[in-house]
Design an enzyme around this catalytic site. Structure first.
Site, PDB file in Angstrom:
ATOM      1  N   SER A  52      24.900  13.109  44.825  1.00 16.95           N
ATOM      2  CA  SER A  52      26.129  13.510  45.526  1.00 16.95           C
ATOM      3  C   SER A  52      26.870  14.652  44.849  1.00 16.95           C
ATOM      4  O   SER A  52      27.815  15.198  45.430  1.00 16.95           O
ATOM      5  CB  SER A  52      27.060  12.316  45.666  1.00 16.95           C
ATOM      6  OG  SER A  52      26.579  11.396  46.615  1.00 16.95           O
ATOM      7  N   LYS A  55      27.358  17.754  46.792  1.00 22.78           N
ATOM      8  CA  LYS A  55      28.405  17.833  47.814  1.00 22.78           C
ATOM      9  C   LYS A  55      29.408  18.934  47.490  1.00 22.78           C
ATOM     10  O   LYS A  55      30.143  19.400  48.372  1.00 22.78           O
ATOM     11  CB  LYS A  55      29.119  16.489  47.947  1.00 22.78           C
ATOM     12  CG  LYS A  55      28.303  15.392  48.637  1.00 22.78           C
ATOM     13  CD  LYS A  55      29.116  14.108  48.756  1.00 22.78           C
ATOM     14  CE  LYS A  55      28.459  13.068  49.646  1.00 22.78           C
ATOM     15  NZ  LYS A  55      27.338  12.368  49.041  1.00 22.78           N
ATOM     16  N   SER A 112      33.056  10.076  48.856  1.00 21.17           N
ATOM     17  CA  SER A 112      31.694  10.582  48.712  1.00 21.17           C
ATOM     18  C   SER A 112      30.891  10.360  49.993  1.00 21.17           C
ATOM     19  O   SER A 112      29.713   9.987  49.963  1.00 21.17           O
ATOM     20  CB  SER A 112      30.975   9.928  47.523  1.00 21.17           C
ATOM     21  OG  SER A 112      29.830  10.669  47.151  1.00 21.17           O
TER      22      SER A 112
END
Length: 384
Positions: A52, A55, A112
């Site tokens: 993640s 991101k 997230s």
């Protein structure tokens, strides 16, 4: 090319010797923003699964769209079935929702949300594949040379890779370019439509620490089975900011403990020193065939360096330039370099620029300079 060893500031005296940070992370990168110093690298240029943490690239694309006026904070995006069905960490949007850009930013940073990332990708580019192509193009423009992205969320994929250095450089870019949006990274809770209160907490472990002498304010955690536990983090102490990236930890707890240890090390084992104040002349260099015989060399913004504790006697400060410097010279011309060598860190190289204009001498001046040069060569030939 002439090199001159100049002075070493007496203020470099510090207390105890610094030790290299022995991190349990499989890959790490630590950067001091104010001085531009990389404090530590461990497999930092190796492309790895970023989970993640990638991101941040999706957020960068969205932040740039906001800055360029292509979207506003109250712009709404539709939720596709693909976004709704995303697994892993989620913001918990549903097909009937029309989340705003502001809500999606919160959902990506704090929750997230993999689903939120897909909503953004489809909203900006029409499809996630098209968005991935745009991200790769932008990553190249930003100098992220070890980045290849295949999706918007960091979902495991063999082709989805970023180096820890690239993630750190991207974080630095976001902090500098988006000071109005960056404070969102420090928010600790967001519960979209009050759907899943248990999902509201920001996963960044440093935000809850509240250290006495430094404050964490970003950026993004990551975890998959392949990548392990990672964090792109940033903390600030008395105006000095440190950005770090770690990956490959074995647990959430290990990530939290390693992050805190690393930040403490970065702030407490290095001392910021001002070697050259802004505007101070570093050296007076000879000029060839100019209206003045010498020109001052200075730096644009001064030179601040981080010195590890205990190595003050090993710091070298050198000035490098071609001598004599031929006229004409314009104020601000880059004419040399100031190189600071500190054990255990990369050299700090700062351009040296002219402090004033030095026009080319007239005919008589050039003749006089030529005669002097010939005389110097003759002396050298006889004595050499």
């Amino acid at each position: 090319m002439r090199t001159f060893l100049i002075w070493i500031a007496a203020a470099l005296a510090v207390a105890a010797p610094a030790r290299a940070f022995d991190t349990a992370a499989t890959s790490a990168w630590v950067y001091d923003v104010q001085s531009g110093t990389v404090l530590m690298e461990k497999n930092a240029d190796v492309p790895l699964p970023p989970a993640s943490m990638s991101k941040l690239m999706t957020l960068t694309m969205l932040f740039e769209a906001l800055r360029d006026g292509r979207v506003a904070m109250d712009t709404t995006f539709p939720v596709s079935e693909k976004a709704w069905r995303m697994g892993g960490s989620k913001m918990f949007v549903e097909p009937a929702d029309r989340p705003t850009v502001e809500e999606l930013i919160y959902g990506i940073i704090i929750n997230s949300g993999n689903d939120a990332c897909v909503v953004v990708a489809e909203g900006l580019a029409g499809s996630e594949d098209a968005f991935a192509r745009l991200m790769n193009e932008r990553a190249g423009q930003l100098g992220l040379t070890h980045t290849t992205l295949t999706n918007s969320s960091g979902w495991p994929d063999a082709g989805h890779r970023m180096s820890m250095e690239d993630l750190g450089l991207l974080a630095d870019y976001m902090i500098r370019e988006f000071p109005d949006l960056y404070p969102i990274f420090a928010m600790t809770s967001f519960n979209y439509k009050d759907r899943v209160p248990s999902n509201a907490r920001n996963r960044n472990p440093l935000l809850a620490i509240g250290a006495a002498d430094w404050t964490a304010d970003g950026l993004k955690t990551g975890h998959t089975q392949e990548a392990g536990y990672g964090l792109v983090g940033s903390a600030i102490q008395d105006g000095r900011r440190v950005i770090f990236v770690i990956s490959g930890l074995q647990s959430d707890r290990a990530r939290a403990e390693e992050s805190e240890r690393l930040v403490n090390w970065a702030f407490r084992q290095f001392t910021m020193q001002s070697l050259v104040p802004a505007g101070e002349t570093v050296v007076s260099a000879p000029v060839w065939l100019g209206t003045a015989s010498r020109v001052g060399l200075t730096t644009a913004n001064g030179v601040n360096v981080l010195v590890p504790a205990g190595v003050q006697d090993e710091v070298r400060v050198e000035v490098v330039y071609d001598s004599p410097i031929p006229a004409p010279i314009a104020r601000g011309d880059r004419l040399g370099q100031l190189v600071v060598t500190i054990p255990g860190t990369r050299d700090t190289v700062t351009p040296l620029i002219a402090t004033q204009d030095v026009p080319e001498a007239g005919f008589l001046g050039r003749m006089k300079g030529a005669v002097m040069q010939l005389g110097q060569r003759a002396i050298t030939a006889v004595t050499g």
